[in-house]
Design a protein around this motif. Structure first.
Motif, PDB file in Angstrom:
ATOM      1  N   MET A  37      33.954  56.371  38.871  1.00  0.00           N
ATOM      2  CA  MET A  37      34.934  55.554  38.167  1.00  0.00           C
ATOM      3  C   MET A  37      35.257  54.914  38.594  1.00  0.00           C
ATOM      4  SD  MET A  37      37.183  56.101  35.358  1.00  0.00           S
ATOM      5  CE  MET A  37      37.603  57.758  34.934  1.00  0.00           C
ATOM      6  N   ILE A  38      35.473  53.615  38.460  1.00  0.00           N
ATOM      7  CA  ILE A  38      35.844  52.577  38.327  1.00  0.00           C
ATOM      8  C   ILE A  38      36.945  52.465  38.456  1.00  0.00           C
ATOM      9  CG2 ILE A  38      35.698  50.110  38.700  1.00  0.00           C
ATOM     10  CD1 ILE A  38      32.920  50.550  39.754  1.00  0.00           C
ATOM     11  N   ASP A  39      37.844  52.062  39.845  1.00  0.00           N
ATOM     12  CA  ASP A  39      39.368  51.774  39.791  1.00  0.00           C
ATOM     13  C   ASP A  39      39.809  50.258  40.045  1.00  0.00           C
ATOM     14  OD1 ASP A  39      42.220  51.549  40.283  1.00  0.00           O
ATOM     15  OD2 ASP A  39      42.479  52.649  41.295  1.00  0.00           O
ATOM     16  N   ARG A  40      39.845  49.205  38.974  1.00  0.00           N
ATOM     17  CA  ARG A  40      39.876  48.106  38.947  1.00  0.00           C
ATOM     18  C   ARG A  40      41.200  47.129  39.295  1.00  0.00           C
ATOM     19  NH1 ARG A  40      39.037  45.659  32.870  1.00  0.00           N
ATOM     20  NH2 ARG A  40      39.166  43.689  34.282  1.00  0.00           N
ATOM     21  N   TRP A  41      42.059  48.536  39.323  1.00  0.00           N
ATOM     22  CA  TRP A  41      43.340  48.470  40.202  1.00  0.00           C
ATOM     23  C   TRP A  41      43.876  48.586  41.464  1.00  0.00           C
ATOM     24  CZ3 TRP A  41      44.019  44.452  37.143  1.00  0.00           C
ATOM     25  CH2 TRP A  41      43.589  44.627  35.676  1.00  0.00           C
ATOM     26  N   LYS A  42      42.290  49.029  42.218  1.00  0.00           N
ATOM     27  CA  LYS A  42      43.045  50.127  43.623  1.00  0.00           C
ATOM     28  C   LYS A  42      43.261  48.789  44.658  1.00  0.00           C
ATOM     29  CE  LYS A  42      40.582  53.655  45.895  1.00  0.00           C
ATOM     30  NZ  LYS A  42      40.160  54.349  45.987  1.00  0.00           N
ATOM     31  N   ALA A  43      41.982  47.819  44.553  1.00  0.00           N
ATOM     32  CA  ALA A  43      42.178  47.070  45.912  1.00  0.00           C
ATOM     33  C   ALA A  43      43.731  46.134  45.603  1.00  0.00           C
ATOM     34  CB  ALA A  43      41.061  45.363  45.250  1.00  0.00           C
ATOM     35  N   TRP A  44      44.145  46.012  44.090  1.00  0.00           N
ATOM     36  CA  TRP A  44      45.498  45.049  44.465  1.00  0.00           C
ATOM     37  C   TRP A  44      46.736  45.687  45.037  1.00  0.00           C
ATOM     38  CZ3 TRP A  44      49.787  45.731  41.344  1.00  0.00           C
ATOM     39  CH2 TRP A  44      49.980  45.990  40.200  1.00  0.00           C
ATOM     40  N   HIS A  45      46.160  46.654  44.943  1.00  0.00           N
ATOM     41  CA  HIS A  45      47.588  47.893  45.722  1.00  0.00           C
ATOM     42  C   HIS A  45      46.847  48.247  46.578  1.00  0.00           C
ATOM     43  CE1 HIS A  45      49.061  49.401  41.236  1.00  0.00           C
ATOM     44  NE2 HIS A  45      48.004  49.686  41.254  1.00  0.00           N
ATOM     45  N   GLN A  46      46.338  48.655  46.659  1.00  0.00           N
ATOM     46  CA  GLN A  46      45.897  47.637  48.410  1.00  0.00           C
ATOM     47  C   GLN A  46      46.493  47.069  49.097  1.00  0.00           C
ATOM     48  OE1 GLN A  46      42.038  48.593  48.345  1.00  0.00           O
ATOM     49  NE2 GLN A  46      41.706  51.538  48.642  1.00  0.00           N
ATOM     50  N   VAL A  47      46.397  45.785  48.769  1.00  0.00           N
ATOM     51  CA  VAL A  47      47.125  44.637  49.702  1.00  0.00           C
ATOM     52  C   VAL A  47      48.268  44.565  48.888  1.00  0.00           C
ATOM     53  CG1 VAL A  47      47.014  42.038  49.104  1.00  0.00           C
ATOM     54  CG2 VAL A  47      44.689  43.233  49.019  1.00  0.00           C
ATOM     55  N   GLY A  48      48.984  44.930  48.091  1.00  0.00           N
ATOM     56  CA  GLY A  48      50.518  45.333  47.769  1.00  0.00           C
ATOM     57  C   GLY A  48      51.217  46.029  48.649  1.00  0.00           C
ATOM     58  N   GLU A  49      50.113  46.934  49.369  1.00  0.00           N
ATOM     59  CA  GLU A  49      50.976  47.986  50.398  1.00  0.00           C
ATOM     60  C   GLU A  49      50.867  47.634  51.902  1.00  0.00           C
ATOM     61  OE1 GLU A  49      47.830  51.619  49.691  1.00  0.00           O
ATOM     62  OE2 GLU A  49      49.201  52.236  48.606  1.00  0.00           O
ATOM     63  N   ARG A  50      49.624  46.401  52.097  1.00  0.00           N
ATOM     64  CA  ARG A  50      49.916  45.620  53.275  1.00  0.00           C
ATOM     65  C   ARG A  50      50.740  45.063  53.225  1.00  0.00           C
ATOM     66  NH1 ARG A  50      50.476  43.609  56.744  1.00  0.00           N
ATOM     67  NH2 ARG A  50      49.007  43.014  58.454  1.00  0.00           N
ATOM     68  N   ILE A  51      51.293  44.200  51.930  1.00  0.00           N
ATOM     69  CA  ILE A  51      52.167  43.002  52.181  1.00  0.00           C
ATOM     70  C   ILE A  51      54.097  43.291  52.551  1.00  0.00           C
ATOM     71  CG2 ILE A  51      54.013  42.049  50.012  1.00  0.00           C
ATOM     72  CD1 ILE A  51      50.931  40.904  48.438  1.00  0.00           C
TER      73      ILE A  51
END
Length: 142
Positions: free
Chosen positions: A1-15
């Motif tokens: 299953m593709i999670d299209r929002w995974k990367a932006w959440h991961q970057v958000g955690e780094r922010i």
């Protein structure tokens, strides 16, 4: 299953962990780019680019450093991505490194290609009405 929002959440955690304002701003631009790309929002996507972007792709069989150079070529690249419906993807980012000039993301990239797009590109596929997943390791220098 593709999670299209995974990367932006991961970057958000780094922010959230970024203490330097410049680093935070650069990471926010990366996150905005990822969101715009997954939403196929061309104008929003273009606002995340520098004045003279230069993309370098090192993919087996694709030459060394191939990719669009300059704003017009990058426009064509993203217009094709949207036209070909290649904006359904997941980046599972394992590493984010940021300094004053660059953000580096590394992880697994999973992208869905419509069969019709692969057929247009000359791929030998079983079913043009099917969707095909491409998976690769991806390191991006933003």
């Amino acid at each position: 299953m593709i999670d299209r929002w995974k990367a932006w959440h991961q970057v958000g955690e780094r922010i959230e962990r970024a203490s330097d304002e410049r680093h935070r701003s650069m990471l926010e631009c990366v996150r905005e780019h990822i969101i715009a790309e997954t939403e196929a929002d061309f104008d929003r996507l273009m606002r995340t680019l520098c004045a003279e972007p230069s993309f370098n792709f090192w993919v087996a069989g694709n030459g060394s450093g191939a990719g669009p150079k300059g704003l017009d070529a990058v426009h064509v690249h993203y217009r094709n991505l949207i036209r070909e419906k290649r904006y359904v993807f997941e980046i599972d980012i394992e590493r984010i490194v940021v300094d004053d000039d660059t953000v580096v993301t590394e992880g697994w990239f999973h992208q869905i290609f419509p069969g019709t797009t692969l057929l247009e590109r000359g791929a030998d596929i079983d079913d043009p009405s099917a969707a095909y997943q491409v998976t690769m390791r991806l390191l991006l220098l933003w």
